[in-house]
Design a protein around this motif. Structure first.
Motif, PDB file in Angstrom:
ATOM      1  N   ILE A  80      -4.877  50.931  23.838  1.00  0.00           N
ATOM      2  CA  ILE A  80      -4.546  50.286  25.112  1.00  0.00           C
ATOM      3  C   ILE A  80      -3.038  50.067  25.206  1.00  0.00           C
ATOM      4  CG2 ILE A  80      -4.722  48.092  26.374  1.00  0.00           C
ATOM      5  CD1 ILE A  80      -7.685  48.015  25.432  1.00  0.00           C
ATOM      6  N   ALA A  81      -2.439  49.663  24.105  1.00  0.00           N
ATOM      7  CA  ALA A  81      -0.988  49.468  24.081  1.00  0.00           C
ATOM      8  C   ALA A  81      -0.274  50.787  24.409  1.00  0.00           C
ATOM      9  CB  ALA A  81      -0.553  48.946  22.716  1.00  0.00           C
ATOM     10  N   TYR A  82      -0.728  51.856  23.788  1.00  0.00           N
ATOM     11  CA  TYR A  82      -0.134  53.166  24.055  1.00  0.00           C
ATOM     12  C   TYR A  82      -0.316  53.562  25.523  1.00  0.00           C
ATOM     13  CZ  TYR A  82       0.386  58.206  24.245  1.00  0.00           C
ATOM     14  OH  TYR A  82       0.761  59.468  24.619  1.00  0.00           O
ATOM     15  N   TYR A  83      -1.500  53.357  26.050  1.00  0.00           N
ATOM     16  CA  TYR A  83      -1.772  53.702  27.445  1.00  0.00           C
ATOM     17  C   TYR A  83      -0.796  52.996  28.388  1.00  0.00           C
ATOM     18  CZ  TYR A  83      -3.910  53.922  32.014  1.00  0.00           C
ATOM     19  OH  TYR A  83      -4.115  54.104  33.358  1.00  0.00           O
ATOM     20  N   ASN A  84      -0.391  51.797  28.027  1.00  0.00           N
ATOM     21  CA  ASN A  84       0.541  51.045  28.870  1.00  0.00           C
ATOM     22  C   ASN A  84       1.882  51.748  29.012  1.00  0.00           C
ATOM     23  OD1 ASN A  84      -0.035  48.271  30.082  1.00  0.00           O
ATOM     24  ND2 ASN A  84      -1.319  48.390  28.263  1.00  0.00           N
ATOM     25  N   LEU A  85       2.230  52.557  28.061  1.00  0.00           N
ATOM     26  CA  LEU A  85       3.479  53.313  28.177  1.00  0.00           C
ATOM     27  C   LEU A  85       3.367  54.421  29.222  1.00  0.00           C
ATOM     28  CD1 LEU A  85       4.460  53.625  24.423  1.00  0.00           C
ATOM     29  CD2 LEU A  85       5.442  52.097  26.144  1.00  0.00           C
ATOM     30  N   LEU A  86       2.145  54.811  29.546  1.00  0.00           N
ATOM     31  CA  LEU A  86       1.924  55.894  30.502  1.00  0.00           C
ATOM     32  C   LEU A  86       1.761  55.396  31.931  1.00  0.00           C
ATOM     33  CD1 LEU A  86      -0.642  57.906  28.349  1.00  0.00           C
ATOM     34  CD2 LEU A  86       1.846  58.221  28.492  1.00  0.00           C
ATOM     35  N   SER A  87       1.398  54.138  32.092  1.00  0.00           N
ATOM     36  CA  SER A  87       1.175  53.573  33.414  1.00  0.00           C
ATOM     37  C   SER A  87       2.511  53.312  34.114  1.00  0.00           C
ATOM     38  CB  SER A  87       0.384  52.271  33.284  1.00  0.00           C
ATOM     39  OG  SER A  87       0.282  51.630  34.532  1.00  0.00           O
ATOM     40  N   THR A  88       2.478  53.278  35.438  1.00  0.00           N
ATOM     41  CA  THR A  88       3.711  53.007  36.186  1.00  0.00           C
ATOM     42  C   THR A  88       3.694  51.649  36.883  1.00  0.00           C
ATOM     43  OG1 THR A  88       2.805  54.161  38.093  1.00  0.00           O
ATOM     44  CG2 THR A  88       4.183  55.458  36.589  1.00  0.00           C
ATOM     45  N   ASP A  89       2.571  50.991  36.900  1.00  0.00           N
ATOM     46  CA  ASP A  89       2.430  49.705  37.579  1.00  0.00           C
ATOM     47  C   ASP A  89       2.764  48.575  36.604  1.00  0.00           C
ATOM     48  OD1 ASP A  89       1.668  47.392  38.878  1.00  0.00           O
ATOM     49  OD2 ASP A  89      -0.321  48.110  39.436  1.00  0.00           O
ATOM     50  N   TYR A  90       3.912  47.926  36.810  1.00  0.00           N
ATOM     51  CA  TYR A  90       4.364  46.898  35.876  1.00  0.00           C
ATOM     52  C   TYR A  90       3.423  45.697  35.805  1.00  0.00           C
ATOM     53  CZ  TYR A  90       8.743  49.335  35.153  1.00  0.00           C
ATOM     54  OH  TYR A  90       9.679  50.264  34.810  1.00  0.00           O
ATOM     55  N   VAL A  91       2.885  45.271  36.919  1.00  0.00           N
ATOM     56  CA  VAL A  91       1.967  44.132  36.912  1.00  0.00           C
ATOM     57  C   VAL A  91       0.732  44.471  36.078  1.00  0.00           C
ATOM     58  CG1 VAL A  91       0.494  42.648  38.326  1.00  0.00           C
ATOM     59  CG2 VAL A  91       2.824  43.180  39.080  1.00  0.00           C
ATOM     60  N   PHE A  92       0.183  45.660  36.281  1.00  0.00           N
ATOM     61  CA  PHE A  92      -0.962  46.103  35.479  1.00  0.00           C
ATOM     62  C   PHE A  92      -0.601  46.144  33.999  1.00  0.00           C
ATOM     63  CE2 PHE A  92      -3.142  49.570  33.287  1.00  0.00           C
ATOM     64  CZ  PHE A  92      -4.457  49.155  33.414  1.00  0.00           C
ATOM     65  N   ARG A  93       0.584  46.670  33.696  1.00  0.00           N
ATOM     66  CA  ARG A  93       1.022  46.764  32.301  1.00  0.00           C
ATOM     67  C   ARG A  93       1.090  45.381  31.661  1.00  0.00           C
ATOM     68  NH1 ARG A  93       6.213  50.749  32.638  1.00  0.00           N
ATOM     69  NH2 ARG A  93       5.352  52.310  31.248  1.00  0.00           N
ATOM     70  N   TYR A  94       1.765  44.465  32.339  1.00  0.00           N
ATOM     71  CA  TYR A  94       1.896  43.113  31.777  1.00  0.00           C
ATOM     72  C   TYR A  94       0.540  42.432  31.624  1.00  0.00           C
ATOM     73  CZ  TYR A  94       6.980  43.224  32.284  1.00  0.00           C
ATOM     74  OH  TYR A  94       8.307  43.524  32.161  1.00  0.00           O
ATOM     75  N   ALA A  95      -0.316  42.580  32.618  1.00  0.00           N
ATOM     76  CA  ALA A  95      -1.635  41.941  32.570  1.00  0.00           C
ATOM     77  C   ALA A  95      -2.483  42.512  31.432  1.00  0.00           C
ATOM     78  CB  ALA A  95      -2.348  42.098  33.910  1.00  0.00           C
ATOM     79  N   THR A  96      -2.458  43.821  31.275  1.00  0.00           N
ATOM     80  CA  THR A  96      -3.242  44.456  30.214  1.00  0.00           C
ATOM     81  C   THR A  96      -2.738  44.042  28.835  1.00  0.00           C
ATOM     82  OG1 THR A  96      -3.618  46.348  31.665  1.00  0.00           O
ATOM     83  CG2 THR A  96      -4.069  46.666  29.331  1.00  0.00           C
ATOM     84  N   ILE A  97      -1.434  44.024  28.674  1.00  0.00           N
ATOM     85  CA  ILE A  97      -0.858  43.612  27.391  1.00  0.00           C
ATOM     86  C   ILE A  97      -1.171  42.145  27.119  1.00  0.00           C
ATOM     87  CG2 ILE A  97       1.327  43.240  26.168  1.00  0.00           C
ATOM     88  CD1 ILE A  97       2.339  45.820  27.534  1.00  0.00           C
TER      89      ILE A  97
END
Length: 143
Positions: A80-97
């Motif tokens: 999941i952490a790695y996938y966050n590097l591929l996403s472009t939506d910062y809010v989604f990234r922060y929420a997932t992390i």
């Protein structure tokens, strides 16, 4: 210096980039050394999340009852952490992390209850997760 003190110092120093980049985001500073602040923070968070999930993996190696859960879940968190590097939506990234860090804390709690980790270490993880969660939450609001 004891391992406990060294661990505490290094852990609290590790939260400083979360605080620093959060302050920059709150102040609406978009770039730091020509790199987007959001990218710097997310990249750092992913590295730390991978490290923490590695700790959870090691808990699985130290016991038998729920070892398979620690081993599998810690790998899922790292992915999941790695996938966050591929996403472009910062809010989604922060929420997932943020959710992943909280989930790691749940695993830490069960490791503490199973006497895999010491009480002082769980308290340290609790404090650090609270600080990191506040930073990530602030970044969700200000992104």
């Amino acid at each position: 210096m004891t391992n406990k003190i060294t661990t505490q110092i290094l852990t609290y120093l590790g939260v400083l980039p979360f605080v620093f980049f959060t302050i920059l985001n709150v102040l609406a500073v978009e770039y730091f050394f020509n790199i987007k602040v959001n990218l710097l923070l997310i990249s750092y968070a992913v590295v730390i999340l991978a490290f923490v999930s590695g700790l959870n993996f090691s808990y699985g190696l130290k016991q038998n009852n729920y070892a398979i859960y620690y081993l599998i879940i810690s790998n899922i968190i790292a992915l999941i952490a790695y996938y966050n590097l591929l996403s472009t939506d910062y809010v989604f990234r922060y929420a997932t992390i943020l959710v992943a860090f909280l989930f790691c804390l749940v695993l830490d709690f069960y490791a503490y209850k199973a006497k895999i980790i010491a009480g002082w270490f769980f308290k340290l993880r609790l404090n650090i997760t609270a600080l990191v969660s506040l930073c990530l939450g602030a970044n969700i609001i200000f992104s």
